[in-house]
Design a protein around this motif. Structure first.
Motif, short mmCIF file in Angstrom:
data_model
loop_
_atom_site.label_atom_id
_atom_site.label_comp_id
_atom_site.label_asym_id
_atom_site.label_seq_id
_atom_site.Cartn_x
_atom_site.Cartn_y
_atom_site.Cartn_z
N PRO A 124 -0.74 29.96 28.81
CA PRO A 124 -1.04 29.93 27.38
C PRO A 124 0.15 30.34 26.52
O PRO A 124 0.79 31.37 26.76
CB PRO A 124 -2.19 30.93 27.23
N GLY A 125 0.46 29.50 25.53
CA GLY A 125 1.51 29.81 24.57
C GLY A 125 2.91 29.77 25.13
O GLY A 125 3.85 30.22 24.46
N GLY A 126 3.10 29.20 26.32
CA GLY A 126 4.40 29.26 26.96
C GLY A 126 5.38 28.18 26.57
O GLY A 126 6.56 28.25 26.94
N GLY A 127 4.93 27.16 25.83
CA GLY A 127 5.78 26.02 25.55
C GLY A 127 6.33 25.97 24.14
O GLY A 127 6.02 26.82 23.29
N ALA A 128 7.15 24.95 23.88
CA ALA A 128 7.78 24.78 22.57
C ALA A 128 8.15 23.32 22.38
O ALA A 128 8.20 22.54 23.33
CB ALA A 128 9.01 25.66 22.46
N ILE A 129 8.42 22.96 21.13
CA ILE A 129 8.93 21.63 20.78
C ILE A 129 10.31 21.79 20.16
O ILE A 129 10.53 22.67 19.32
CB ILE A 129 7.98 20.90 19.81
N TYR A 130 11.23 20.94 20.58
CA TYR A 130 12.62 20.98 20.13
C TYR A 130 13.01 19.64 19.52
O TYR A 130 12.41 18.60 19.82
CB TYR A 130 13.56 21.26 21.31
#
Length: 299
Positions: A129-135
């Motif tokens: 949970p909550g571990g990702g991102a967008i670049y």
């Protein structure tokens, strides 16, 4: 408004290979070639639509998406960053490292904005949970746009480039954000556009010429179309329980290629789902757009 019933449209199987985790569908109109990945098995598929021939290329890393640079090169989104791939011989050259300090993450969804800016994403290998991102990769520089996303998906853009879309599959929410059409970078904060309360979760997406957002619904055996105002207006049946990523293909962009997966399915579930892992072509009754090529440098 009332949500639509499921449509059965003419559908064929482009590839009967059963992808463990089919994803990252893209199409190069210049060569009439479709591409997609089996993330888990480290495979890249190449389908020549004119002949129907499908090739499978092994990868040394887990790849999840790609962008076309030019007629000879691709930008491959992988578990440890971006690589330039020579289409002729498959050679990979490291380009940009992403999250080198976090080996618990891998790449996931990506798509190119009309300006040539690439949006790409990361997530936990176990979907923490909550571990990702967008670049965003813009003029050769990588910038983090959004953090705290569990499973980033549905990255796509309005035809005029002024709106970006993305989803967190764990939350089952499709978001929108205002963009600078010249750069593909946000000009506002993201807001909720659609919350999926039907069976399955939001996965990969692509936008057609009318601005409809076509989003695969993992676990829902379908692809849905949403307006820019957040209304679901069409739902097309996919002959696999876990469709994952669509892209428009063909000379007139009127076929919707959809990947699928059997990840998480036991033997009984796979037996009950004859199309699991296949890649399909749907006559969606709408027209898509060519996928933009990624701009690599500062110019």
């Amino acid at each position: 408004m009332a949500e639509p019933g499921i449509e059965i449209v003419p559908t064929t199987t482009l590839s009967g290979h059963r992808c463990h985790l089919g994803e990252g569908a893209n199409y190069d109109a210049a060569s009439n070639t479709a591409w997609w990945f089996d993330i888990v098995e480290r495979q890249l598929f190449e389908a020549h639509l004119g002949t129907g021939a499908v090739e499978c290329h092994g990868l040394p890393v887990m790849g999840s998406a790609l962008a076309i640079i030019d007629d000879r090169h691709q930008l491959i989104v992988t578990e440890d960053g971006l690589y330039i791939r020579d289409i002729g011989d498959g050679r990979l050259t490291p380009h940009v490292v992403i999250e080198a300090d976090n080996p618990a993450n891998r790449s996931n969804d990506a798509r190119v904005h009309p300006s040539g800016t690439l949006w790409t994403s990361t997530m936990g290998r176990n979907a923490e949970p909550g571990g990702g991102a967008i670049y965003a990769l813009h003029k050769g520089e990588l910038t983090r746009l959004f953090a705290g996303i569990s499973i980033p998906n549905a990255i796509c853009f309005s035809p005029d480039g002024t709106t970006g879309y993305f989803a967190d599959s764990r939350e089952n929410i499709l978001c929108r954000v205002g963009l600078d059409s010249a750069t593909g970078l946000p000009t506002s904060t993201a807001s909720s556009l659609y919350v999926n309360r039907s069976k399955g979760v939001l996965d990969g997406a692509v936008v057609d010429t009318d601005g409809l957002i076509w989003c695969a619904r993992w676990g829902g055996d379908c692809v849905d179309a949403y307006t820019a105002e957040g209304d679901r207006v069409r739902t097309l049946r996919v002959p696999a329980q876990q469709p994952s990523c669509p892209v428009f293909v063909g000379a007139d962009f009127r076929l919707l290629l959809v990947t699928s997966a059997w990840q998480g399915m036991d033997a009984a579930a796979r037996a009950a789902d004859p199309g699991h892992g296949h890649t399909f072509l749907l006559a969606a009754g709408t027209q898509g757009r060519p996928e933009p090529r990624v701009k690599m440098g500062a110019g």
